[in-house]
Motif scaffolding. Structure first.
Motif, PDB file in Angstrom:
ATOM      1  N   MET A   1       0.700  -1.215   0.043  1.00 37.09           N
ATOM      2  CA  MET A   1       0.260  -0.063  -0.066  1.00 37.09           C
ATOM      3  C   MET A   1       0.716   1.195   0.076  1.00 37.09           C
ATOM      4  O   MET A   1       0.683   2.245  -0.950  1.00 37.09           O
ATOM      5  N   ILE A   2       1.874   1.011   0.881  1.00 35.30           N
ATOM      6  CA  ILE A   2       2.678   2.480   1.045  1.00 35.30           C
ATOM      7  C   ILE A   2       3.443   2.901  -0.512  1.00 35.30           C
ATOM      8  O   ILE A   2       3.446   4.130  -0.849  1.00 35.30           O
ATOM      9  N   ASN A   3       3.877   1.718  -1.245  1.00 32.70           N
ATOM     10  CA  ASN A   3       4.531   1.976  -2.512  1.00 32.70           C
ATOM     11  C   ASN A   3       3.376   2.196  -3.785  1.00 32.70           C
ATOM     12  O   ASN A   3       3.807   2.292  -4.759  1.00 32.70           O
ATOM     13  N   SER A   4       2.022   2.247  -3.440  1.00 34.09           N
ATOM     14  CA  SER A   4       1.254   2.154  -4.337  1.00 34.09           C
ATOM     15  C   SER A   4       1.008   3.892  -4.934  1.00 34.09           C
ATOM     16  O   SER A   4       0.203   3.936  -6.063  1.00 34.09           O
ATOM     17  N   GLY A   5       1.780   4.421  -4.391  1.00 31.12           N
ATOM     18  CA  GLY A   5       1.419   6.086  -4.705  1.00 31.12           C
ATOM     19  C   GLY A   5       0.343   6.819  -4.200  1.00 31.12           C
ATOM     20  O   GLY A   5       0.056   7.874  -4.256  1.00 31.12           O
ATOM     21  N   ARG A   6      -0.512   6.055  -3.594  1.00 33.16           N
ATOM     22  CA  ARG A   6      -1.932   6.464  -2.856  1.00 33.16           C
ATOM     23  C   ARG A   6      -1.713   7.115  -1.633  1.00 33.16           C
ATOM     24  O   ARG A   6      -2.316   7.980  -1.184  1.00 33.16           O
ATOM     25  N   ILE A   7      -0.582   6.861  -0.845  1.00 37.57           N
ATOM     26  CA  ILE A   7      -0.098   7.516   0.087  1.00 37.57           C
ATOM     27  C   ILE A   7       1.029   8.662   0.044  1.00 37.57           C
ATOM     28  O   ILE A   7       1.908   8.325  -0.449  1.00 37.57           O
ATOM     29  N   LYS A   8       0.724   9.540   0.758  1.00 44.59           N
ATOM     30  CA  LYS A   8       1.934  10.614   0.398  1.00 44.59           C
ATOM     31  C   LYS A   8       2.278  11.273   1.971  1.00 44.59           C
ATOM     32  O   LYS A   8       1.467  11.384   2.813  1.00 44.59           O
ATOM     33  N   ARG A   9       3.681  10.844   2.118  1.00 48.01           N
ATOM     34  CA  ARG A   9       4.147  11.217   3.550  1.00 48.01           C
ATOM     35  C   ARG A   9       4.401  12.762   3.447  1.00 48.01           C
ATOM     36  O   ARG A   9       4.835  13.329   2.658  1.00 48.01           O
ATOM     37  N   ILE A  10       3.800  13.304   4.835  1.00 53.22           N
ATOM     38  CA  ILE A  10       3.959  14.842   4.965  1.00 53.22           C
ATOM     39  C   ILE A  10       4.700  14.929   6.365  1.00 53.22           C
ATOM     40  O   ILE A  10       3.947  14.181   7.174  1.00 53.22           O
ATOM     41  N   TYR A  11       5.583  15.653   6.337  1.00 51.66           N
ATOM     42  CA  TYR A  11       6.358  15.940   7.606  1.00 51.66           C
ATOM     43  C   TYR A  11       5.831  17.429   8.300  1.00 51.66           C
ATOM     44  O   TYR A  11       5.452  18.282   7.312  1.00 51.66           O
ATOM     45  N   LEU A  12       5.328  17.457   9.371  1.00 49.15           N
ATOM     46  CA  LEU A  12       4.868  18.513   9.891  1.00 49.15           C
ATOM     47  C   LEU A  12       5.872  19.568   9.814  1.00 49.15           C
ATOM     48  O   LEU A  12       5.324  20.841   9.679  1.00 49.15           O
ATOM     49  N   ASP A  13       7.154  19.465   9.896  1.00 50.67           N
ATOM     50  CA  ASP A  13       7.904  20.603  10.210  1.00 50.67           C
ATOM     51  C   ASP A  13       8.088  21.244   8.661  1.00 50.67           C
ATOM     52  O   ASP A  13       8.921  22.066   8.407  1.00 50.67           O
ATOM     53  N   GLU A  14       7.616  20.486   7.552  1.00 49.06           N
ATOM     54  CA  GLU A  14       7.787  20.964   6.073  1.00 49.06           C
ATOM     55  C   GLU A  14       6.286  21.779   5.622  1.00 49.06           C
ATOM     56  O   GLU A  14       6.234  22.242   4.739  1.00 49.06           O
ATOM     57  N   LEU A  15       5.423  21.966   6.558  1.00 46.51           N
ATOM     58  CA  LEU A  15       4.091  22.317   6.266  1.00 46.51           C
ATOM     59  C   LEU A  15       4.393  23.951   6.582  1.00 46.51           C
ATOM     60  O   LEU A  15       4.802  24.324   7.682  1.00 46.51           O
ATOM     61  N   PRO A  16       3.986  24.775   5.580  1.00 50.96           N
ATOM     62  CA  PRO A  16       4.265  26.287   6.031  1.00 50.96           C
ATOM     63  C   PRO A  16       3.231  26.684   6.865  1.00 50.96           C
ATOM     64  O   PRO A  16       2.120  26.302   7.067  1.00 50.96           O
ATOM     65  N   PRO A  17       3.737  27.467   8.100  1.00 52.82           N
ATOM     66  CA  PRO A  17       2.762  28.052   8.931  1.00 52.82           C
ATOM     67  C   PRO A  17       1.589  28.777   8.327  1.00 52.82           C
ATOM     68  O   PRO A  17       1.934  29.545   7.397  1.00 52.82           O
ATOM     69  N   GLY A  18       0.531  28.757   8.866  1.00 47.02           N
ATOM     70  CA  GLY A  18      -0.699  29.164   8.345  1.00 47.02           C
ATOM     71  C   GLY A  18      -1.127  28.545   7.147  1.00 47.02           C
ATOM     72  O   GLY A  18      -2.236  29.065   6.558  1.00 47.02           O
ATOM     73  N   SER A  19      -0.747  27.431   6.778  1.00 49.96           N
ATOM     74  CA  SER A  19      -1.060  26.637   5.631  1.00 49.96           C
ATOM     75  C   SER A  19      -2.631  25.939   5.864  1.00 49.96           C
ATOM     76  O   SER A  19      -2.683  25.766   7.183  1.00 49.96           O
ATOM     77  N   ILE A  20      -3.241  25.480   4.920  1.00 54.39           N
ATOM     78  CA  ILE A  20      -4.561  24.701   5.188  1.00 54.39           C
ATOM     79  C   ILE A  20      -4.045  23.306   5.895  1.00 54.39           C
ATOM     80  O   ILE A  20      -4.822  23.107   6.997  1.00 54.39           O
ATOM     81  N   GLY A  21      -2.806  22.733   5.477  1.00 54.45           N
ATOM     82  CA  GLY A  21      -2.547  21.419   5.983  1.00 54.45           C
ATOM     83  C   GLY A  21      -2.192  21.744   7.650  1.00 54.45           C
ATOM     84  O   GLY A  21      -2.647  20.967   8.450  1.00 54.45           O
ATOM     85  N   MET A  22      -1.550  22.934   7.886  1.00 59.37           N
ATOM     86  CA  MET A  22      -1.601  23.216   9.375  1.00 59.37           C
ATOM     87  C   MET A  22      -2.756  23.477  10.202  1.00 59.37           C
ATOM     88  O   MET A  22      -2.868  23.176  11.339  1.00 59.37           O
ATOM     89  N   GLY A  23      -3.699  24.041   9.369  1.00 58.57           N
ATOM     90  CA  GLY A  23      -5.115  24.168   9.926  1.00 58.57           C
ATOM     91  C   GLY A  23      -5.605  22.973  10.145  1.00 58.57           C
ATOM     92  O   GLY A  23      -6.217  22.710  11.329  1.00 58.57           O
ATOM     93  N   LEU A  24      -5.502  21.965   9.432  1.00 56.60           N
ATOM     94  CA  LEU A  24      -6.133  20.622   9.712  1.00 56.60           C
ATOM     95  C   LEU A  24      -5.657  19.872  10.918  1.00 56.60           C
ATOM     96  O   LEU A  24      -6.136  19.306  11.690  1.00 56.60           O
ATOM     97  N   ILE A  25      -4.114  20.067  11.150  1.00 64.26           N
ATOM     98  CA  ILE A  25      -3.414  19.552  12.236  1.00 64.26           C
ATOM     99  C   ILE A  25      -4.079  20.234  13.542  1.00 64.26           C
ATOM    100  O   ILE A  25      -4.251  19.818  14.412  1.00 64.26           O
ATOM    101  N   GLU A  26      -4.036  21.594  13.576  1.00 65.38           N
ATOM    102  CA  GLU A  26      -4.809  22.286  14.535  1.00 65.38           C
ATOM    103  C   GLU A  26      -6.134  21.806  14.873  1.00 65.38           C
ATOM    104  O   GLU A  26      -6.415  21.617  16.086  1.00 65.38           O
ATOM    105  N   LEU A  27      -6.990  21.737  13.878  1.00 62.81           N
ATOM    106  CA  LEU A  27      -8.127  21.289  14.248  1.00 62.81           C
ATOM    107  C   LEU A  27      -8.240  19.861  14.905  1.00 62.81           C
ATOM    108  O   LEU A  27      -8.899  19.601  15.773  1.00 62.81           O
TER     109      LEU A  27
END
Length: 106
Positions: free
Chosen positions: A1-27
């Motif tokens: 499953m990991i190598n299928s390309g359907r999963i994307k690894r995202i590192y929290l320290d790579e998310l820009p502050p104030g981004s929608i991604g960080m907003g989701l984490i804050e939620l």
């Protein structure tokens, strides 16, 4: 499953502050009283900042999933109140529940 390309690894320290991604984490880590305002803000930002319809729909569904799991004690009406009615009606969960209701009605 990991190598299928359907999963994307995202590192929290790579998310820009104030981004929608960080907003989701804050939620995810927010307190119940903060969640409705965070959801509304993220929803508004998603509508204005995300151009890709598929990505936009995915974010809306993710918002709903977080709310459903985080606030499982809330009623459907209370969760709908956190979204605009038209937004919740577009989510996959709503559409599936609507279809199940139709099937049970038959």
């Amino acid at each position: 499953m990991i190598n299928s390309g359907r999963i994307k690894r995202i590192y929290l320290d790579e998310l820009p502050p104030g981004s929608i991604g960080m907003g989701l984490i804050e939620l995810i880590v927010s307190k119940e009283v903060q969640a409705p305002e965070l959801v509304k803000t993220l929803l508004d930002r998603t509508k204005t900042e995300v151009e890709n319809d598929r990505e936009k729909q995915g974010i809306i569904e993710l918002l709903e999933t977080v709310l459903l799991s985080k606030f499982s004690q809330l009623s459907r009406q209370e969760i709908e109140a956190m979204f605009l009615v038209s937004d919740i009606k577009q989510t996959r969960v709503y559409q599936e529940a609507k279809q199940e209701g139709r099937q049970e009605g038959r």
